[in-house]
Enzyme design. Structure first.
Site, mmCIF file in Angstrom:
data_model
loop_
_atom_site.group_PDB
_atom_site.id
_atom_site.type_symbol
_atom_site.label_atom_id
_atom_site.label_comp_id
_atom_site.label_asym_id
_atom_site.label_seq_id
_atom_site.Cartn_x
_atom_site.Cartn_y
_atom_site.Cartn_z
ATOM 1 N N SER A 144 0.803 -1.217 0.000
ATOM 2 C CA SER A 144 0.000 0.000 0.000
ATOM 3 C C SER A 144 0.841 1.274 0.000
ATOM 4 C CB SER A 144 -0.957 -0.027 1.191
ATOM 5 O OG SER A 144 -1.870 1.026 1.096
ATOM 6 N N HIS A 145 0.702 2.080 1.048
ATOM 7 C CA HIS A 145 1.360 3.385 1.109
ATOM 8 C C HIS A 145 2.750 3.290 1.729
ATOM 9 C CE1 HIS A 145 -0.964 2.348 4.580
ATOM 10 N NE2 HIS A 145 -0.115 3.050 5.304
ATOM 11 N N ASP A 200 -2.124 6.646 -3.514
ATOM 12 C CA ASP A 200 -1.004 5.985 -2.836
ATOM 13 C C ASP A 200 -0.383 4.869 -3.672
ATOM 14 O OD1 ASP A 200 -3.083 4.141 -2.596
ATOM 15 O OD2 ASP A 200 -2.293 3.351 -0.716
ATOM 16 N N ASP A 243 -0.710 1.648 -4.040
ATOM 17 C CA ASP A 243 -1.533 0.689 -4.776
ATOM 18 C C ASP A 243 -2.849 1.283 -5.278
ATOM 19 O OD1 ASP A 243 -2.461 0.921 -2.176
ATOM 20 O OD2 ASP A 243 -3.317 -1.088 -2.154
ATOM 21 N N ASP A 257 -5.474 2.857 -3.762
ATOM 22 C CA ASP A 257 -6.776 2.830 -3.089
ATOM 23 C C ASP A 257 -7.034 4.065 -2.228
ATOM 24 O OD1 ASP A 257 -4.986 2.075 -1.155
ATOM 25 O OD2 ASP A 257 -5.994 0.211 -0.605
ATOM 26 N N ARG A 258 -5.991 4.845 -1.937
ATOM 27 C CA ARG A 258 -6.214 6.045 -1.123
ATOM 28 C C ARG A 258 -6.268 7.292 -2.001
ATOM 29 N NH1 ARG A 258 -2.938 5.695 4.549
ATOM 30 N NH2 ARG A 258 -3.600 3.594 5.074
ATOM 31 N N LYS A 292 -11.309 0.354 -1.320
ATOM 32 C CA LYS A 292 -11.389 1.798 -1.505
ATOM 33 C C LYS A 292 -10.713 2.146 -2.824
ATOM 34 C CE LYS A 292 -7.637 1.930 1.793
ATOM 35 N NZ LYS A 292 -7.488 1.691 3.220
HETATM 36 C C1 G1P Z 1 -4.379 2.087 8.282
HETATM 37 C C2 G1P Z 1 -5.519 3.074 8.312
HETATM 38 C C3 G1P Z 1 -6.824 2.353 8.058
HETATM 39 C C4 G1P Z 1 -6.729 1.582 6.745
HETATM 40 C C5 G1P Z 1 -5.517 0.674 6.758
HETATM 41 C C6 G1P Z 1 -5.297 -0.007 5.421
HETATM 42 O O1 G1P Z 1 -4.562 1.125 9.288
HETATM 43 O O2 G1P Z 1 -5.579 3.774 9.530
HETATM 44 O O3 G1P Z 1 -7.861 3.294 8.019
HETATM 45 O O4 G1P Z 1 -7.868 0.801 6.542
HETATM 46 O O5 G1P Z 1 -4.343 1.434 7.048
HETATM 47 O O6 G1P Z 1 -5.077 0.921 4.392
HETATM 48 P P1 G1P Z 1 -3.853 1.218 10.717
HETATM 49 O O7 G1P Z 1 -2.367 1.316 10.448
HETATM 50 O O8 G1P Z 1 -4.362 2.450 11.369
HETATM 51 O O9 G1P Z 1 -4.260 -0.044 11.408
HETATM 52 ZN ZN ZN Z 2 -3.221 1.548 -0.341
#
Ligand code: G1P
Ligand code: ZN
Length: 542
Positions: A112-113, A276, A278, A280-281, A375
């Site tokens: 992801s990010h 981000d 991948d 989704d954000r 998302k």
């Molecule tokens: C974080 C974000 C949450 C999101 C998740 C996956 O999780 O806060 O909203 O769904 O990444 O992208 P966290 O690290 O807070 O558990």
């Molecule tokens: Zn992501």
């Protein structure tokens, strides 16, 4: 030829809500990725001859793991794998492809990010046939399997050419290399009024999209520049790079600072956005106007009917518990249900499948709808553009108008990163011990009305998720939430979510930091963050 390779378990392969995320070096250990993939396959039944979707965000190790998965899918009996060209599929596009192709499931390679590169992060996530992340009972079973696995199956074959669109075979399994963008872009064209947005752009509306050298580059270029006619250069950092150009591909005002600075400058375009690693954000910024993800969810929900895909209205809105209550007021006004779920997209999936909610969002810049089961960053940008094309107002004017109707939820998240795990857990334990004593006491934030540890009963199956974050609610409607991140890869991350509600007659024009200052002090007083963590300020404020 199918080989059965003897192996021994790795004790650390516990997938979280977003799959298995580890350092690249961890994944590079012999058999590590293969063990996990085999553990996933071992927990599934009925996939023989079926389709698997495969792709990732292009980060370091993506191509190597794609080849491993292809050879293992063939050895395990899948009938066909649809793989994104060059191994690329954004998470929402993978979700769409799973649904549209009737696939059994999909493997998405992403962290992801989180940053990418040889010293950074990699991840593997399994999504089920509805296009959404595997439910906890599946990830629990996968974890259990990783602890006892003693061999995996793989075909001894040459690497597949994943850069050329077309079909080939590995053993008895077909490999179809597909355009990662086309079907997704077509779906977006169904949901949104592209003609109206194209006309707005032709009339001089300007935008800038930062793909952060991650997966959305090809999607954004096709959609914003080719299909909507924005000039070339509208998409910045549009080529997916294995190390994301050394950037942290997290679209917030800290990591997308270049975009933020542009949007606050004299020459700012009308609209700025980012996505981000991948895809989704999303980050949304108008000219001189940052939109918090919580506010963005509320505005999108209030205006979704302006887009063709949502012209019939919304069935319900869902938000994660730490997300501000801005969307609640919209739901109330629309006369539709509002669901408050634990953090993580999978809880939304159940509501979407059940037809109970149409739009969902999280404070962490994730927004989406029932079009997929993840998302979707580009979707959020397009819904904003569709709304702007219909309303013909600036983002700032839309925000002002929104607050004038609903009031304003001032909001920020403070992250304390890389804390020793035991310190973070001790802080949360101390907070939980105070829950019954806090109500009625006063601190810098005012009088505490109630305090609890959030628990959620899923209305679709009555399953209960406990210990989802400590909530301190104040008498004036303000709120502080404490929880530990479930996605970090280094130590623990404490997230403190701070929210203050001012109604439509109050001061809607404060600086956020000014509005939240008393609550920030209250968070320190209640949780003794500095005492437990040794940190006197957060690592990141978003
Ligand atoms: C974080 C974000 C949450 C999101 C998740 C996956 O999780 O806060 O909203 O769904 O990444 O992208 P966290 O690290 O807070 O558990
Ligand atoms: Zn992501």
């Amino acid at each position: 030829m199918i080989q059965t390779v003897p192996t021994t378990p790795f004790p650390d392969q516990k997938p979280g809500t977003s799959g298995l995320r580890k350092k690249v070096r961890t994944f590079q250990q012999p058999h590590y990725a293969a063990n996990f993939v085999q553990s996933v396959f071992d927990c599934l039944t009925g996939f023989e001859g079926q389709t698997l979707v495969l792709g990732g965000d292009g980060r370091y190790l993506n191509r190597e793991v794609i080849q491993i998965v292809l050879k293992m899918a063939a050895a395990n009996g899948f009938g066909r794998v649809l793989v994104g060209q060059s191994g690329i599929l954004s998470t929402p596009a993978a979700s769409h492809l799973i649904r549209a192709s009737g696939a059994f499931g999909g493997l998405i390679l992403s962290a992801s990010h989180n940053p990418g590169g040889p010293d950074e992060d990699f991840g593997i996530k399994y999504n089920v046939g509805n296009g959404g992340p595997a439910p906890e009972k599946v990830t629990d079973a996968i974890h259990a399997r990783t602890l006892v696995i003693d061999s995996y199956r793989i075909i001894d074959a040459d690497d597949v050419d994943i850069d050329t669109i077309g079909s080939s075979m590995i053993g008895d399994m077909a490999v179809e290399v597909v355009d990662p963008v086309a079907a997704y872009a077509d779906m977006m064209e169904q949901l949104f009024d592209f003609a109206a947005v194209r006309e707005m752009i032709a009339q001089g509306f300007t935008l800038s999209f930062d793909a952060m050298s991650a997966v959305t580059g090809p999607y954004a270029t096709e959609i914003f520049e080719r299909r909507l006619g924005a000039p070339s250069g509208t998409v910045c950092n549009g080529t997916p790079l294995p190390d994301f150009g050394h950037h942290h591909p997290d679209p917030n005002i800290v990591h997308a600072k270049t975009l933020y600075d542009l949007m606050m400058s004299d020459g700012a375009p009308n609209f700025g956005a980012a996505s981000d690693g991948d895809g989704d954000r999303n980050l949304i910024i108008g000219r001189h106007c940052y939109v918090t993800p919580s506010d963005s969810l509320a505005v999108l929900a209030a205006n979704a009917h302006l887009a063709p895909g949502y012209a019939n209205g919304l069935k319900g809105i869902a938000r994660s518990m730490p997300t501000s209550g801005a969307a609640d007021r919209v739901a109330e006004n629309l006369g539709i249900p509002l669901y408050e779920t634990p953090t993580g997209w999978k809880f939304f999936g159940n509501l979407l499948d059940a037809g109970m909610a149409t739009i969902c969002g999280e404070e962490s810049a994730g927004t989406g709808s029932d079009h997929v089961r993840e998302k979707d960053g580009i979707w959020a940008v397009l819904l904003w553009l569709n709304i702007l094309a219909v309303r013909r107002q600036s983002v700032a004017d839309i925000m002002q108008a929104h607050w004038a109707i609903y009031g304003r939820n001032y909001y920020a998240r403070h992250d304390y990163e890389a804390i020793a795990k035991d310190r973070a857990e001790a802080l949360m334990a101390a907070l939980r011990d105070q829950l019954t004593n806090l109500p009625g006491t006063s601190n810098s934030g005012g009088r505490v009305k109630s305090a609890d540890d959030f628990a959620y009963t899923d209305p679709t199956d009555q399953s209960i998720s406990r210990n989802q974050g400590v909530r301190i609610l104040f008498e004036d409607g303000s709120r502080i939430v404490f929880r530990l991140s479930g996605t970090g890869t280094q130590g623990a991350t404490l997230r403190v979510y701070i929210e203050r509600y001012i109604d439509q007659n109050g001061n809607l024009g404060m600086e956020t930091s000014e509005a939240l200052a008393p609550l920030v002090s209250a968070a320190q007083e209640i949780a003794d963050i500095t005492g437990f963590t040794g940190m006197d300020r957060p690592s990141v404020i978003t």
